[in-house]
Design a protein around this motif. Sequence first.
Motif, short mmCIF file in Angstrom:
data_model
loop_
_atom_site.label_atom_id
_atom_site.label_comp_id
_atom_site.label_asym_id
_atom_site.label_seq_id
_atom_site.Cartn_x
_atom_site.Cartn_y
_atom_site.Cartn_z
N LYS A 1 26.28 45.95 -10.20
CA LYS A 1 27.07 47.16 -10.42
C LYS A 1 26.98 47.64 -11.87
O LYS A 1 26.89 48.84 -12.15
N SER A 2 26.98 46.70 -12.81
CA SER A 2 26.93 47.05 -14.23
C SER A 2 25.59 47.65 -14.62
O SER A 2 25.50 48.41 -15.59
N TYR B 1 27.40 40.33 -8.17
CA TYR B 1 27.97 41.64 -7.83
C TYR B 1 28.24 42.45 -9.10
O TYR B 1 27.87 43.62 -9.20
N PHE C 1 31.36 49.58 -15.83
CA PHE C 1 31.89 49.09 -14.55
C PHE C 1 32.96 48.01 -14.74
O PHE C 1 32.80 47.09 -15.53
#
Length: 230
Positions: A183-184, A179, A190
């Motif tokens: 996201k990063s 996850y 993030f």
Amino acid sequence: MLRLLRNKKTAKKIWIGLAIMVLPAFVFWGFGSASRGKNESGYIGKISGKKISDLEFKDSLSAVRNMAIMQYGEKLPEIEKYLDLEAQTWQRLALLYEAKKYKIKASDQEVVELIESYPFFKHNGAFDNRIYNDLLKYAFRTQARIFEEQTRQNIIISKLYHKITEGVTIDDHEIREGYIKIKSANDPKFKIDEKKFSSERKEFELRILEEKKQAYFSKFVEGLIKKNKK
């Protein structure tokens, strides 16, 4: 007609349904150099000692190209030189050969259901035989009998993928790390929000699990390549 296959809404529906079976044919490469080269004995190469005739290779190449048409539509001529369809053809042959060892088959009903589910063969939400025949003739340039057999093989490859990866699982740590990684990639700054992570966990869990399955299957295919190079 190829533009129909490139319609964004249509393409999205196609690849939700076809992603798994396309994966084995398009993600991996390397078989092309393993056994390529027609020789005086009348065959073009070998897979696990089995001689592959020129006709068998051409039939498989046709199937790989039809998969590319479904993915790229009218853009295919522009990018075909980058796809290495011959290498993908050897992969397809090797995967089908491997599927025989597991005695994996696809029924006529499964073939019919898959073909009738393709959005590009539909009109007003229902399968249209005229559109089917026109697309086969002008876009795929393939006879119905041959296309249906290629579809059967696609189903078999999909079943092989599921068979090989059915035991793959992920734990909480992998979900969390996956996850954060996803996201990063879109936001270098993030920072995880635990509440948001909990609400999005299920959605990302499926994606992370599928990525792990793909990586696992990639190693499986690499093993086939090494075996065929012996």
